[in-house]
Scaffold this motif. Structure first.
Motif, PDB file in Angstrom:
ATOM      1  N   TYR A 113      -8.508  -1.768   7.716  1.00 25.94           N
ATOM      2  CA  TYR A 113      -7.931  -2.337   6.719  1.00 25.94           C
ATOM      3  C   TYR A 113      -7.183  -3.532   6.790  1.00 25.94           C
ATOM      4  O   TYR A 113      -6.649  -3.834   7.965  1.00 25.94           O
ATOM      5  CB  TYR A 113      -6.780  -1.243   6.097  1.00 25.94           C
ATOM      6  N   ALA A 114      -7.242  -4.530   5.909  1.00 27.07           N
ATOM      7  CA  ALA A 114      -6.412  -5.583   5.890  1.00 27.07           C
ATOM      8  C   ALA A 114      -5.884  -6.220   4.309  1.00 27.07           C
ATOM      9  O   ALA A 114      -6.901  -6.053   3.676  1.00 27.07           O
ATOM     10  CB  ALA A 114      -7.426  -7.022   6.602  1.00 27.07           C
ATOM     11  N   PRO A 115      -4.788  -6.631   4.333  1.00 24.93           N
ATOM     12  CA  PRO A 115      -4.228  -7.103   3.121  1.00 24.93           C
ATOM     13  C   PRO A 115      -4.978  -8.393   2.786  1.00 24.93           C
ATOM     14  O   PRO A 115      -5.172  -9.244   3.749  1.00 24.93           O
ATOM     15  CB  PRO A 115      -2.757  -7.326   3.078  1.00 24.93           C
ATOM     16  N   ARG A 116      -5.312  -8.542   1.411  1.00 28.43           N
ATOM     17  CA  ARG A 116      -5.897  -9.973   1.185  1.00 28.43           C
ATOM     18  C   ARG A 116      -4.853 -10.962   1.499  1.00 28.43           C
ATOM     19  O   ARG A 116      -3.722 -10.996   1.124  1.00 28.43           O
ATOM     20  CB  ARG A 116      -6.102  -9.920  -0.358  1.00 28.43           C
ATOM     21  N   GLU A 117      -5.486 -12.251   2.172  1.00 24.72           N
ATOM     22  CA  GLU A 117      -4.588 -13.129   2.390  1.00 24.72           C
ATOM     23  C   GLU A 117      -3.702 -13.761   1.569  1.00 24.72           C
ATOM     24  O   GLU A 117      -4.251 -14.092   0.312  1.00 24.72           O
ATOM     25  CB  GLU A 117      -5.504 -14.093   3.343  1.00 24.72           C
ATOM     26  N   PHE A 118      -2.530 -14.255   1.875  1.00 23.09           N
ATOM     27  CA  PHE A 118      -1.758 -14.898   0.828  1.00 23.09           C
ATOM     28  C   PHE A 118      -1.140 -14.285  -0.457  1.00 23.09           C
ATOM     29  O   PHE A 118      -0.969 -14.802  -1.470  1.00 23.09           O
ATOM     30  CB  PHE A 118      -2.289 -16.300   0.540  1.00 23.09           C
ATOM     31  N   GLN A 119      -1.601 -12.841  -0.487  1.00 27.86           N
ATOM     32  CA  GLN A 119      -1.009 -11.837  -1.616  1.00 27.86           C
ATOM     33  C   GLN A 119      -0.154 -10.884  -1.099  1.00 27.86           C
ATOM     34  O   GLN A 119      -0.209 -10.334  -0.037  1.00 27.86           O
ATOM     35  CB  GLN A 119      -2.315 -11.137  -2.151  1.00 27.86           C
ATOM     36  N   THR A 137      -0.205  -5.835  -4.553  1.00 25.04           N
ATOM     37  CA  THR A 137      -1.459  -6.003  -4.946  1.00 25.04           C
ATOM     38  C   THR A 137      -2.563  -5.375  -4.129  1.00 25.04           C
ATOM     39  O   THR A 137      -3.879  -5.570  -4.393  1.00 25.04           O
ATOM     40  CB  THR A 137      -1.882  -7.478  -5.351  1.00 25.04           C
ATOM     41  N   ASN A 138      -1.893  -5.143  -2.833  1.00 26.27           N
ATOM     42  CA  ASN A 138      -2.941  -4.823  -1.820  1.00 26.27           C
ATOM     43  C   ASN A 138      -3.287  -3.292  -1.252  1.00 26.27           C
ATOM     44  O   ASN A 138      -3.851  -3.079  -0.282  1.00 26.27           O
ATOM     45  CB  ASN A 138      -2.603  -5.757  -0.443  1.00 26.27           C
ATOM     46  N   THR A 148      -0.946  -0.897   2.638  1.00 21.47           N
ATOM     47  CA  THR A 148      -0.656  -2.274   2.026  1.00 21.47           C
ATOM     48  C   THR A 148       0.186  -3.051   3.067  1.00 21.47           C
ATOM     49  O   THR A 148       0.222  -2.747   4.038  1.00 21.47           O
ATOM     50  CB  THR A 148       0.128  -2.017   0.625  1.00 21.47           C
ATOM     51  N   GLY A 149       0.412  -4.217   2.253  1.00 21.29           N
ATOM     52  CA  GLY A 149       1.149  -5.298   3.124  1.00 21.29           C
ATOM     53  C   GLY A 149       1.049  -6.519   2.740  1.00 21.29           C
ATOM     54  O   GLY A 149       0.152  -6.739   1.770  1.00 21.29           O
ATOM     55  N   LEU A 181      -7.308  -9.059  -7.198  1.00 21.61           N
ATOM     56  CA  LEU A 181      -6.724  -9.254  -6.042  1.00 21.61           C
ATOM     57  C   LEU A 181      -6.678  -7.948  -5.396  1.00 21.61           C
ATOM     58  O   LEU A 181      -5.439  -7.247  -5.914  1.00 21.61           O
ATOM     59  CB  LEU A 181      -5.611 -10.184  -6.239  1.00 21.61           C
ATOM     60  N   GLY A 182      -7.359  -7.626  -4.186  1.00 20.60           N
ATOM     61  CA  GLY A 182      -6.926  -6.340  -3.547  1.00 20.60           C
ATOM     62  C   GLY A 182      -6.974  -6.530  -2.139  1.00 20.60           C
ATOM     63  O   GLY A 182      -7.455  -7.387  -1.637  1.00 20.60           O
TER      64      GLY A 182
END
Length: 217
Positions: free
Chosen positions: A107-113, A117-118, A134-135, A170-171
């Motif tokens: 898993y990775a949180p979407r960059e710069f978000q 929202t993640n 999340t993160g 955005l996720g």
């Protein structure tokens, strides 16, 4: 005795090596590479080999190739909030009921978000595994591996992932999902064979021990 011990040692080493193969991934298309996506582009789909849309409000999910970060494995990875939060899943038939299986994914949180929202959740036969992932996203995809032990039920088994953050296109991201049958730990097998060898050698030593002379009265 030394020859017997050497033979047991070689047998144990051989069996240990044979008992630790790379586990077979029981999932179809675990790294999402079956959908051709050009480098630097993405595609919205509602199904792909092995995986299908299960619930919305989103009407599909996004296959990415070096867009807003790179994949953890291969070229493609998934985002589950393409036009709204989406749940995807894969149904597995033929698993042995009652047996434990090892599940892992990245898993990775979407960059710069922001973390809000993640969010992504994972489910096995409708039961959530662990908490919400999340993160806050940084530059690129900051991948982390997550592992669970799951037990198969009789009949079909369903693995699913849901986007649960803000439904805003955005996720969080998902990649390299694996499910494999648990295999014995090599260390445990080695200990078992070593103990067996020791018992056999002890038994032989006792058999060869001279018997005490009978004392006549």
């Amino acid at each position: 005795m030394r020859r017997a011990l050497a033979l047991f040692t070689l047998l144990a080493a051989s069996l240990t090596a044979q008992a630790a193969p790379v586990p077979t991934n029981l999932l179809v298309n675990g790294s999402f590479e079956a959908t051709p996506v050009g480098n630097g582009s993405w595609a919205q789909v509602n199904s792909m080999p092995g995986w299908t849309w299960l619930a919305g409000p989103g009407t599909g999910f996004e296959v990415r190739n070096n867009v807003a970060g790179a994949a953890q494995d291969g070229g493609n990875y998934l985002e589950l909030d393409t036009n709204g939060n989406t749940t995807i899943g894969q149904t597995l038939n033929g698993l042995a009921a009652g047996l434990a299986y090892d599940l892992s994914f990245w898993y990775a949180p979407r960059e710069f978000q922001a973390a809000a929202t993640n969010g992504i959740q994972v489910y096995w036969n409708g039961l959530q595994l662990g908490g919400t992932l999340t993160g806050d996203g940084g530059a690129g995809n900051l991948w982390s591996e997550h592992r669970f032990s799951v037990v198969a039920q009789s009949g079909p088994n369903v693995l699913s992932f849901s986007a649960v953050g803000r439904s805003d296109t955005l996720g969080g991201n998902l990649d390299n999902v694996r499910l494999s049958q648990r295999v014995p730990e090599p260390g445990s097998l080695w200990l078992t064979l070593t103990a067996l060898a020791s018992l056999v050698l002890l038994h032989r030593a006792l058999r060869r021990r001279p018997r005490a002379a009978l004392v006549r009265h």
